[in-house]
Write a protein that holds these residues in place. Sequence first.
Motif, short mmCIF file in Angstrom:
data_model
loop_
_atom_site.label_atom_id
_atom_site.label_comp_id
_atom_site.label_asym_id
_atom_site.label_seq_id
_atom_site.Cartn_x
_atom_site.Cartn_y
_atom_site.Cartn_z
N LEU A 223 16.40 34.53 47.36
CA LEU A 223 16.41 33.50 48.40
C LEU A 223 17.72 32.72 48.39
CD1 LEU A 223 12.77 32.11 48.30
CD2 LEU A 223 13.87 33.33 50.19
N VAL A 227 19.95 32.58 51.59
CA VAL A 227 20.28 31.29 52.21
C VAL A 227 21.81 31.10 52.25
CG1 VAL A 227 20.13 28.78 51.93
CG2 VAL A 227 18.09 30.20 51.64
N SER A 249 11.81 29.47 51.82
CA SER A 249 12.40 28.70 50.70
C SER A 249 11.53 27.53 50.33
CB SER A 249 13.80 28.22 51.10
OG SER A 249 14.66 29.32 51.33
N GLN A 252 8.49 28.70 48.43
CA GLN A 252 8.76 29.22 47.09
C GLN A 252 8.76 28.06 46.10
OE1 GLN A 252 9.26 32.58 46.43
NE2 GLN A 252 8.99 31.90 44.29
#
Length: 378
Positions: A223, A227, A249, A252
């Motif tokens: 991630l 990102v 995100s 998570q």
Amino acid sequence: MEAEDLQEDLTCSICLDYFEDPVSIECGHNFCRGCLHRSWAPGGGAFPCPECRQPSAPAALRPNWALARLTEKTRRRRQGPVPPGLCGRHWEALRLFCEDDQRPVCLVCRESQEHQTHTMAPIDEAFASYREKLLKTQCSLTAKMKKAMHLQDMEVKNATEWKEKMKNQRMRFGAEFAKLHHFLAEEEQLFLQRLSKEEEETKKKQNENTLKLHQTITSLKQLILEVGRKSQSPTLELLQNPKDVLTRSENQDVNYSPEVLTVKTVCKIPMMKEMLKRFQVAVNLAEDTAHPKLVFSQEGRYVKNGASASSWPLFSSAWDYVSGWRTPPKTTQSVERFQHLPCVLGKNVFTSGKHYWEVESRDSLEIAVGNSSHREGW
């Protein structure tokens, strides 16, 4: 006869023994100086001769040296071995027995001042009397010796039996402690198995947590890269569904809290009480044997003093329940019931094996636990 006449001439008529320091008096008779002085009357005047009674003055005493020398020679000649049965002092036959001195004496000894107050007996009578006493004493000592030997045999027997008992007791100790060692070894293996099982379960859980954390870290790394790339993309590419990566995100999360690992399996070595509980049994009360004043709990395991009942049934299913306690109705009295002491028997019967049970007493109640083999008159 000449020897006997010579001994008579050398013998003091007062002490009937050989002269000691002989002296002559006016009448010509001879005496021991000490014997003559002892025979004088108090006052110091003239005294009569002990033999002829003729008066004689104390100043007339004259030492008889010739008689003293002859007496000494005769005494020395007589100091050889004394023939059996004769007196060692007077060489006369031993015909009497002196009870006071406990020895045979002659007739001359009896007339001497030494034995005048002593009890005498003919020597043959003394022999027969003391021989009978010695034979009786011998029988008594023999009986005592037999008793002592019997007691000695008993002591030897007791010692042998005691040694055998000690040997058996050592063997019993060895057997009992061998069982105890076996029991403790089994308990040790049991605890070690529990500890190994706990160790395996804990390791499995640790592996699962490690794998979960590894997966979470890998997902977060992916991630982060995604990102980062998204944030560096051109305008049109960045605005192509940016909410998706933001939502993923936000969702998570690291849902994990470290757990302090502890050992749950405690090393508790079983002591006597725990060991006894291996033989623990539940004792139920035989209510038909109880004293009339006793009442029982519903399950029949507890008893206390309660309201008196004049008669109890031997068997009955009709009970009144009062605060968890029951009392029987008035029916025929049981012949098995205790009448004088507040006692009750247990239903359990043990004829062999090892058994253990506990009795709890409350309110300072005195209790006695035992068997029922001697219950007459209770």
